[in-house]
Design a protein around this motif. Structure first.
Motif, PDB file in Angstrom:
ATOM      1  N   SER A 278       0.855  -1.181   0.000  1.00 22.00           N
ATOM      2  CA  SER A 278       0.000   0.000   0.000  1.00 22.00           C
ATOM      3  C   SER A 278       0.888   1.227   0.000  1.00 22.00           C
ATOM      4  O   SER A 278       1.978   1.220   0.576  1.00 22.00           O
ATOM      5  CB  SER A 278      -0.920   0.009   1.222  1.00 22.00           C
ATOM      6  OG  SER A 278      -1.855  -1.044   1.170  1.00 22.00           O
ATOM      7  N   TYR A 279       0.421   2.290  -0.641  1.00 20.15           N
ATOM      8  CA  TYR A 279       1.259   3.473  -0.789  1.00 20.15           C
ATOM      9  C   TYR A 279       0.406   4.700  -1.072  1.00 20.15           C
ATOM     10  O   TYR A 279      -0.795   4.598  -1.367  1.00 20.15           O
ATOM     11  CB  TYR A 279       2.263   3.260  -1.929  1.00 20.15           C
ATOM     12  CG  TYR A 279       1.617   3.068  -3.296  1.00 20.15           C
ATOM     13  CD1 TYR A 279       1.431   4.141  -4.160  1.00 20.15           C
ATOM     14  CD2 TYR A 279       1.180   1.808  -3.712  1.00 20.15           C
ATOM     15  CE1 TYR A 279       0.834   3.969  -5.401  1.00 20.15           C
ATOM     16  CE2 TYR A 279       0.586   1.625  -4.946  1.00 20.15           C
ATOM     17  CZ  TYR A 279       0.412   2.712  -5.795  1.00 20.15           C
ATOM     18  OH  TYR A 279      -0.200   2.535  -7.020  1.00 20.15           O
ATOM     19  N   ARG A 280       1.049   5.852  -0.963  1.00 13.81           N
ATOM     20  CA  ARG A 280       0.418   7.120  -1.341  1.00 13.81           C
ATOM     21  C   ARG A 280       1.190   7.697  -2.518  1.00 13.81           C
ATOM     22  O   ARG A 280       2.411   7.810  -2.475  1.00 13.81           O
ATOM     23  CB  ARG A 280       0.400   8.098  -0.169  1.00 13.81           C
ATOM     24  CG  ARG A 280      -0.348   9.403  -0.494  1.00 13.81           C
ATOM     25  CD  ARG A 280      -0.384  10.357   0.701  1.00 13.81           C
ATOM     26  NE  ARG A 280      -1.351   9.935   1.703  1.00 13.81           N
ATOM     27  CZ  ARG A 280      -1.058   9.418   2.872  1.00 13.81           C
ATOM     28  NH1 ARG A 280       0.226   9.229   3.210  1.00 13.81           N
ATOM     29  NH2 ARG A 280      -1.993   9.087   3.738  1.00 13.81           N
ATOM     30  N   PHE A 281       0.459   8.046  -3.575  1.00 13.69           N
ATOM     31  CA  PHE A 281       1.082   8.638  -4.768  1.00 13.69           C
ATOM     32  C   PHE A 281       0.216   9.801  -5.227  1.00 13.69           C
ATOM     33  O   PHE A 281      -0.994   9.657  -5.391  1.00 13.69           O
ATOM     34  CB  PHE A 281       1.198   7.602  -5.894  1.00 13.69           C
ATOM     35  CG  PHE A 281       1.797   8.140  -7.165  1.00 13.69           C
ATOM     36  CD1 PHE A 281       3.174   8.309  -7.281  1.00 13.69           C
ATOM     37  CD2 PHE A 281       0.989   8.492  -8.236  1.00 13.69           C
ATOM     38  CE1 PHE A 281       3.727   8.810  -8.452  1.00 13.69           C
ATOM     39  CE2 PHE A 281       1.532   8.990  -9.414  1.00 13.69           C
ATOM     40  CZ  PHE A 281       2.903   9.145  -9.516  1.00 13.69           C
ATOM     41  N   ALA A 282       0.842  10.960  -5.409  1.00 17.10           N
ATOM     42  CA  ALA A 282       0.131  12.175  -5.828  1.00 17.10           C
ATOM     43  C   ALA A 282      -1.058  12.458  -4.910  1.00 17.10           C
ATOM     44  O   ALA A 282      -2.131  12.865  -5.358  1.00 17.10           O
ATOM     45  CB  ALA A 282      -0.333  12.041  -7.277  1.00 17.10           C
ATOM     46  N   GLY A 283      -0.844  12.215  -3.621  1.00 22.05           N
ATOM     47  CA  GLY A 283      -1.871  12.536  -2.632  1.00 22.05           C
ATOM     48  C   GLY A 283      -2.949  11.486  -2.459  1.00 22.05           C
ATOM     49  O   GLY A 283      -3.817  11.638  -1.599  1.00 22.05           O
ATOM     50  N   GLN A 284      -2.907  10.411  -3.251  1.00 23.50           N
ATOM     51  CA  GLN A 284      -3.944   9.396  -3.196  1.00 23.50           C
ATOM     52  C   GLN A 284      -3.408   8.089  -2.631  1.00 23.50           C
ATOM     53  O   GLN A 284      -2.312   7.645  -2.989  1.00 23.50           O
ATOM     54  CB  GLN A 284      -4.510   9.138  -4.602  1.00 23.50           C
ATOM     55  CG  GLN A 284      -5.158  10.349  -5.245  1.00 23.50           C
ATOM     56  CD  GLN A 284      -6.389  10.829  -4.490  1.00 23.50           C
ATOM     57  OE1 GLN A 284      -7.235  10.030  -4.104  1.00 23.50           O
ATOM     58  NE2 GLN A 284      -6.479  12.136  -4.275  1.00 23.50           N
ATOM     59  N   ILE A 285      -4.189   7.461  -1.755  1.00 21.13           N
ATOM     60  CA  ILE A 285      -3.817   6.154  -1.216  1.00 21.13           C
ATOM     61  C   ILE A 285      -4.175   5.080  -2.229  1.00 21.13           C
ATOM     62  O   ILE A 285      -5.280   5.074  -2.789  1.00 21.13           O
ATOM     63  CB  ILE A 285      -4.529   5.882   0.120  1.00 21.13           C
ATOM     64  CG1 ILE A 285      -4.024   6.840   1.194  1.00 21.13           C
ATOM     65  CG2 ILE A 285      -4.319   4.436   0.567  1.00 21.13           C
ATOM     66  CD1 ILE A 285      -4.728   6.709   2.520  1.00 21.13           C
ATOM     67  N   SER A 286      -3.252   4.183  -2.480  1.00 23.88           N
ATOM     68  CA  SER A 286      -3.490   3.114  -3.446  1.00 23.88           C
ATOM     69  C   SER A 286      -2.769   1.849  -2.977  1.00 23.88           C
ATOM     70  O   SER A 286      -2.195   1.797  -1.892  1.00 23.88           O
ATOM     71  CB  SER A 286      -3.014   3.537  -4.838  1.00 23.88           C
ATOM     72  OG  SER A 286      -3.459   2.616  -5.823  1.00 23.88           O
ATOM     73  N   PHE A 287      -2.802   0.830  -3.820  1.00 29.05           N
ATOM     74  CA  PHE A 287      -2.186  -0.464  -3.512  1.00 29.05           C
ATOM     75  C   PHE A 287      -1.897  -1.155  -4.834  1.00 29.05           C
ATOM     76  O   PHE A 287      -2.391  -0.759  -5.899  1.00 29.05           O
ATOM     77  CB  PHE A 287      -3.127  -1.327  -2.664  1.00 29.05           C
ATOM     78  CG  PHE A 287      -4.442  -1.602  -3.328  1.00 29.05           C
ATOM     79  CD1 PHE A 287      -4.598  -2.684  -4.178  1.00 29.05           C
ATOM     80  CD2 PHE A 287      -5.530  -0.754  -3.136  1.00 29.05           C
ATOM     81  CE1 PHE A 287      -5.803  -2.928  -4.818  1.00 29.05           C
ATOM     82  CE2 PHE A 287      -6.745  -0.987  -3.774  1.00 29.05           C
ATOM     83  CZ  PHE A 287      -6.873  -2.074  -4.615  1.00 29.05           C
ATOM     84  N   GLY A 288      -1.088  -2.207  -4.761  1.00 28.56           N
ATOM     85  CA  GLY A 288      -0.808  -2.973  -5.963  1.00 28.56           C
ATOM     86  C   GLY A 288       0.296  -3.969  -5.748  1.00 28.56           C
ATOM     87  O   GLY A 288       0.967  -3.970  -4.708  1.00 28.56           O
ATOM     88  N   PRO A 289       0.520  -4.838  -6.718  1.00 30.50           N
ATOM     89  CA  PRO A 289       1.592  -5.824  -6.620  1.00 30.50           C
ATOM     90  C   PRO A 289       2.934  -5.232  -7.022  1.00 30.50           C
ATOM     91  O   PRO A 289       3.008  -4.355  -7.898  1.00 30.50           O
ATOM     92  CB  PRO A 289       1.156  -6.908  -7.600  1.00 30.50           C
ATOM     93  CG  PRO A 289       0.346  -6.181  -8.627  1.00 30.50           C
ATOM     94  CD  PRO A 289      -0.317  -5.042  -7.920  1.00 30.50           C
ATOM     95  N   LYS A 290       3.983  -5.711  -6.382  1.00 32.11           N
ATOM     96  CA  LYS A 290       5.330  -5.314  -6.773  1.00 32.11           C
ATOM     97  C   LYS A 290       5.592  -5.777  -8.206  1.00 32.11           C
ATOM     98  O   LYS A 290       5.220  -6.883  -8.599  1.00 32.11           O
ATOM     99  CB  LYS A 290       6.365  -5.931  -5.835  1.00 32.11           C
ATOM    100  CG  LYS A 290       7.806  -5.542  -6.143  1.00 32.11           C
ATOM    101  CD  LYS A 290       8.775  -6.255  -5.216  1.00 32.11           C
ATOM    102  CE  LYS A 290      10.215  -5.862  -5.518  1.00 32.11           C
ATOM    103  NZ  LYS A 290      10.637  -6.208  -6.892  1.00 32.11           N
ATOM    104  N   VAL A 291       6.223  -4.911  -9.000  1.00 30.62           N
ATOM    105  CA  VAL A 291       6.639  -5.286 -10.344  1.00 30.62           C
ATOM    106  C   VAL A 291       7.817  -6.248 -10.228  1.00 30.62           C
ATOM    107  O   VAL A 291       8.799  -5.958  -9.538  1.00 30.62           O
ATOM    108  CB  VAL A 291       7.040  -4.046 -11.171  1.00 30.62           C
ATOM    109  CG1 VAL A 291       7.456  -4.460 -12.594  1.00 30.62           C
ATOM    110  CG2 VAL A 291       5.890  -3.044 -11.231  1.00 30.62           C
ATOM    111  N   LYS A 292       7.729  -7.387 -10.871  1.00 33.21           N
ATOM    112  CA  LYS A 292       8.798  -8.373 -10.767  1.00 33.21           C
ATOM    113  C   LYS A 292      10.120  -7.818 -11.271  1.00 33.21           C
ATOM    114  O   LYS A 292      10.184  -7.187 -12.321  1.00 33.21           O
ATOM    115  CB  LYS A 292       8.425  -9.631 -11.559  1.00 33.21           C
ATOM    116  CG  LYS A 292       7.288 -10.421 -10.941  1.00 33.21           C
ATOM    117  CD  LYS A 292       7.010 -11.702 -11.711  1.00 33.21           C
ATOM    118  CE  LYS A 292       5.885 -12.509 -11.063  1.00 33.21           C
ATOM    119  NZ  LYS A 292       5.596 -13.761 -11.805  1.00 33.21           N
TER     120      LYS A 292
END
Length: 300
Positions: free
Chosen positions: A5-19
């Motif tokens: 989970s992370y914050r990018f450009a002020g927005q909280i988001s999530f996703g899988p690590k790029v291999k």
């Protein structure tokens, strides 16, 4: 799959690590732009409630992005994001397990390993992130202590979960530091206040899905303070296994998607030394769990 989970450009988001890259797939941006799926969860806890179907959805989104004309537009480099705890907010208090390793129970003054499960909770406001700078709370405690632990992330609602079905209720695993004000814990004769100071439950850096860690009882746990080895344990030494924890807790409390269970800490906590080695401003704690990675925090 490793999910963050992370914050990018002020927005909280999530996703899988790029291999093989220090980056994360922005799955919300992929879905919004490419419309790969009929629908997709907007928060990580909503997704976790879908179990391994959520993992398959993210695989499809990442695959679609990698095959698009500009895959890099859907990647967020680690240097460009603010890391958050993989579960930024649990649905209720975090479950903690006290004295779940015999050697730790002994260093805490218990000569005989406990026969019954000891459960306490920590407030959701304790949640903090990997690489976040945290306070030692010197204004209220002089004995702030570390505890490196394997943490279990629940994906499926459950009451009275049989031990043999416990695995079905697990989404994955992360690392936690169950930071504790030992003097407050003793003063109040219970765990909640001493375990719930702000930032006293950093977790991360990832959730590793259960398909990648099929046996939670086969993992090493290592804690270092300023590169000094303090804890060198193994999950096979738990008194109550992950399956037993889920079965016993759910017999009394309803487990929900996004709930987190801290499974206990091996020996080597600061209080266990003579004299004790509690945390001080300037210290850095690194906790590594086999198959997951390393959770690191600096204290001030």
């Amino acid at each position: 799959m490793k999910i963050l989970s992370y914050r990018f450009a002020g927005q909280i988001s999530f996703g899988p690590k790029v291999k093989k890259e220090e980056a994360v797939w922005d799955v919300l941006a992929i879905q919004d732009t490419l419309q790969v799926l009929p629908s997709f969860p907007t928060t990580i806890v909503e997704g976790i409630a879908n179990g391994m179907d959520f993992v398959e959805q993210m695989r499809k989104l990442a695959e679609a992005a990698s095959k698009s004309e500009e895959p890099n537009q859907f990647k967020r480099t680690f240097s460009s994001i603010e890391w958050l705890s993989p579960i930024p907010r649990t649905p209720k208090n975090i479950f903690g397990v006290g004295r779940n390793y015999a050697d730790h129970a002994k260093e805490m003054g218990l000569e005989v390993a406990p026969e019954n499960l000891m459960i306490f909770t920590k407030s959701p406001t304790t949640i903090a992130a990997d690489e976040e700078t945290l306070s030692v709370h010197s204004n209220v405690t002089s004995s702030f202590d570390y505890e490196g632990e394997l943490a279990v992330v629940i994906s499926k609602k459950g009451d009275n979960v049989p031990k043999k079905l416990a695995y079905d209720h697990i989404f994955g695993y992360t690392i936690a530091n169950d930071l504790t004000a030992r003097d407050l814990q003793s003063k109040h004769q219970q765990f909640f206040l001493g375990k719930s100071l702000k930032g006293s439950c950093p977790m991360g850096p990832y959730i590793v899905t259960k398909d990648e860690l099929p046996d939670p009882q086969s993992l090493s746990i290592v804690t270092k303070v300023n590169d000094e080895l303090r804890q060198n344990g193994h999950t096979r030494d738990m008194i109550f296994s992950v399956e037993e924890l889920i079965a016993q807790i759910s017999a009394l409390v309803t487990l929900e998607p996004g709930d987190v269970i801290l499974t206990g800490t091996p020996s080597g906590v600061g209080k266990g030394f003579n004299p004790p080695k509690f945390l001080a401003a300037g210290d850095t704690v690194k906790i590594s769990v086999e198959g997951i990675g390393t959770l690191a925090n600096r204290f001030e």
